[in-house]
Scaffold this active site. Sequence first.
Site, PDB file in Angstrom:
ATOM      1  N   LYS A   1       0.822  -1.222   0.000  1.00 46.85           N
ATOM      2  CA  LYS A   1       0.000   0.000   0.000  1.00 46.85           C
ATOM      3  C   LYS A   1       0.855   1.272   0.000  1.00 46.85           C
ATOM      4  CE  LYS A   1      -3.949  -2.220   2.212  1.00 46.85           C
ATOM      5  NZ  LYS A   1      -4.901  -2.247   3.303  1.00 46.85           N
TER       6      LYS A   1
ATOM      7  N   ASP B   1      -9.843   2.220   2.816  1.00 47.25           N
ATOM      8  CA  ASP B   1      -9.928   1.595   4.147  1.00 47.25           C
ATOM      9  C   ASP B   1     -10.498   2.598   5.156  1.00 47.25           C
ATOM     10  OD1 ASP B   1      -8.823  -0.840   3.356  1.00 47.25           O
ATOM     11  OD2 ASP B   1      -6.777  -0.202   3.789  1.00 47.25           O
TER      12      ASP B   1
HETATM   13  P1  NDP Z   1       0.887  -3.762  10.005  1.00 47.23           P
HETATM   14  O1  NDP Z   1       1.851  -4.893   9.788  1.00 47.23           O
HETATM   15  O2  NDP Z   1       1.156  -2.462   9.346  1.00 47.23           O
HETATM   16  O3  NDP Z   1       0.783  -3.491  11.608  1.00 47.23           O
HETATM   17  C1  NDP Z   1       0.683  -4.570  12.511  1.00 47.23           C
HETATM   18  C2  NDP Z   1       0.325  -4.061  13.914  1.00 47.23           C
HETATM   19  O4  NDP Z   1       0.052  -5.202  14.731  1.00 47.23           O
HETATM   20  C3  NDP Z   1       1.432  -3.277  14.614  1.00 47.23           C
HETATM   21  O5  NDP Z   1       0.851  -2.279  15.404  1.00 47.23           O
HETATM   22  C4  NDP Z   1       2.092  -4.370  15.490  1.00 47.23           C
HETATM   23  O6  NDP Z   1       2.703  -3.860  16.641  1.00 47.23           O
HETATM   24  C5  NDP Z   1       0.869  -5.157  15.913  1.00 47.23           C
HETATM   25  N1  NDP Z   1       1.172  -6.530  16.321  1.00 47.23           N
HETATM   26  C6  NDP Z   1       1.601  -7.541  15.530  1.00 47.23           C
HETATM   27  N2  NDP Z   1       1.705  -8.673  16.262  1.00 47.23           N
HETATM   28  C7  NDP Z   1       1.331  -8.366  17.541  1.00 47.23           C
HETATM   29  C8  NDP Z   1       1.229  -9.106  18.739  1.00 47.23           C
HETATM   30  N3  NDP Z   1       1.520 -10.412  18.791  1.00 47.23           N
HETATM   31  N4  NDP Z   1       0.800  -8.472  19.860  1.00 47.23           N
HETATM   32  C9  NDP Z   1       0.493  -7.160  19.816  1.00 47.23           C
HETATM   33  N5  NDP Z   1       0.574  -6.394  18.697  1.00 47.23           N
HETATM   34  C10 NDP Z   1       0.991  -6.993  17.566  1.00 47.23           C
HETATM   35  O7  NDP Z   1      -0.539  -4.355   9.624  1.00 47.23           O
HETATM   36  P2  NDP Z   1      -1.822  -3.600   9.023  1.00 47.23           P
HETATM   37  O8  NDP Z   1      -2.054  -2.345   9.774  1.00 47.23           O
HETATM   38  O9  NDP Z   1      -1.719  -3.533   7.542  1.00 47.23           O
HETATM   39  O10 NDP Z   1      -2.982  -4.664   9.355  1.00 47.23           O
HETATM   40  C11 NDP Z   1      -3.375  -4.931  10.698  1.00 47.23           C
HETATM   41  C12 NDP Z   1      -4.482  -5.979  10.704  1.00 47.23           C
HETATM   42  O11 NDP Z   1      -5.648  -5.474  10.060  1.00 47.23           O
HETATM   43  C13 NDP Z   1      -4.112  -7.263   9.962  1.00 47.23           C
HETATM   44  O12 NDP Z   1      -4.586  -8.350  10.738  1.00 47.23           O
HETATM   45  C14 NDP Z   1      -4.882  -7.167   8.657  1.00 47.23           C
HETATM   46  O13 NDP Z   1      -5.211  -8.430   8.164  1.00 47.23           O
HETATM   47  C15 NDP Z   1      -6.128  -6.398   9.089  1.00 47.23           C
HETATM   48  N6  NDP Z   1      -6.769  -5.640   7.985  1.00 47.23           N
HETATM   49  C16 NDP Z   1      -8.041  -5.990   7.589  1.00 47.23           C
HETATM   50  C17 NDP Z   1      -8.688  -5.295   6.581  1.00 47.23           C
HETATM   51  C18 NDP Z   1     -10.057  -5.711   6.157  1.00 47.23           C
HETATM   52  O14 NDP Z   1     -10.499  -5.348   5.062  1.00 47.23           O
HETATM   53  N7  NDP Z   1     -10.786  -6.399   6.984  1.00 47.23           N
HETATM   54  C19 NDP Z   1      -8.060  -4.145   5.888  1.00 47.23           C
HETATM   55  C20 NDP Z   1      -6.735  -3.852   6.376  1.00 47.23           C
HETATM   56  C21 NDP Z   1      -6.120  -4.589   7.388  1.00 47.23           C
HETATM   57  P3  NDP Z   1       4.265  -3.434  16.664  1.00 47.23           P
HETATM   58  O15 NDP Z   1       4.314  -2.030  16.134  1.00 47.23           O
HETATM   59  O16 NDP Z   1       4.627  -3.556  18.093  1.00 47.23           O
HETATM   60  O17 NDP Z   1       4.987  -4.426  15.789  1.00 47.23           O
END
Ligand code: NDP
Length: 276
Positions: free
Chosen positions: A80, A114
């Site tokens: 993205k 989004d």
């Molecule tokens: P990113 O990879 O950009 O961000 C991931 C986030 O999750 C970060 O804040 C990270 O924290 C946190 N994280 C990952 N693992 C853990 C854990 N075990 N415990 C706590 N925090 C954790 O992902 P996106 O923002 O692109 O997507 C986030 C979610 O949203 C995904 O599951 C994706 O599938 C979903 N999504 C769904 C959509 C839909 O249409 N339904 C559209 C877009 C996204 P840290 O900074 O500490 O690493």
Amino acid sequence: MNTVFPWREAPEFETGSGFAVIGDPVSHSKSPMMHHAAYRAFGLPYAYHAIHVPVGEVDYALDHLRSVGYKGINVTVPHKEHAWQWSRFPDEVSSRVKAANTLRLHDGAAINTDAPGFMDTLDDLGMPPGRALLLGAGGSARAIALAMFQGGWHLALYNRTESRAHELRDQLGIDISITSTADPLDCDLIVNMTSASLQNSQLPILWSNASPDVVAVDLMYSTEPTPFLLRASGLGLRTSDGLALLAAQGARSFEWWTGLYGARPIMAEALKNAHR
Ligand code: NDP
């Protein structure tokens, strides 16, 4: 699972009737199924493919897809930000969050659906602006935090890596309080925007402080409820998973490309049937 085409082997279109989602991976995407359901319902002679684009090849792939007749492209993880960089005319939201999920190839215009799509789902839940606890500071969190702030919500943000939450606030320049504990006290809504559920991990939420009226929304979706939603529904809270956002963002992309409205219930129904 979709038939996935490597971008160099994408089917060609003479009439600009081709659409696609690009990602890495992309085989799991529900977008082809959802958009085809809308094309059928509106009687449109379009096709929508899943196209694999490896990291580092987004620019080449988009230029190629334009040259072989694609009109619009959805972009999923992890492209993205790259798609926004490729765009020549990004809209205000995608520029502020530095991420685009919807492209129009002939002129290089880009939008982020989004953010407004998530607000559509809050309308469906009948939620006026109030107080929300947001969990996560990744790409989706940026889009949703901006949309909610502009929609009048008071926001608190918790992220596992707190420095990323501060970066989000600085980048967006919005009023959002960063918290080191995920405490839903006095909140109307909790939104899980992390990918913790992908690892089957629980988030450190102080559930005992949640009021019985709070609504829990997870951006993730799967055939089984996520650990976050299981916990919330176990406490008797109202919940919603990411399928609603998937349909809402897809419908907004469809509307932008075609000028036709009303695709959201069709896409939502197609997703629901696929999940039965
Ligand atoms: P990113 O990879 O950009 O961000 C991931 C986030 O999750 C970060 O804040 C990270 O924290 C946190 N994280 C990952 N693992 C853990 C854990 N075990 N415990 C706590 N925090 C954790 O992902 P996106 O923002 O692109 O997507 C986030 C979610 O949203 C995904 O599951 C994706 O599938 C979903 N999504 C769904 C959509 C839909 O249409 N339904 C559209 C877009 C996204 P840290 O900074 O500490 O690493």
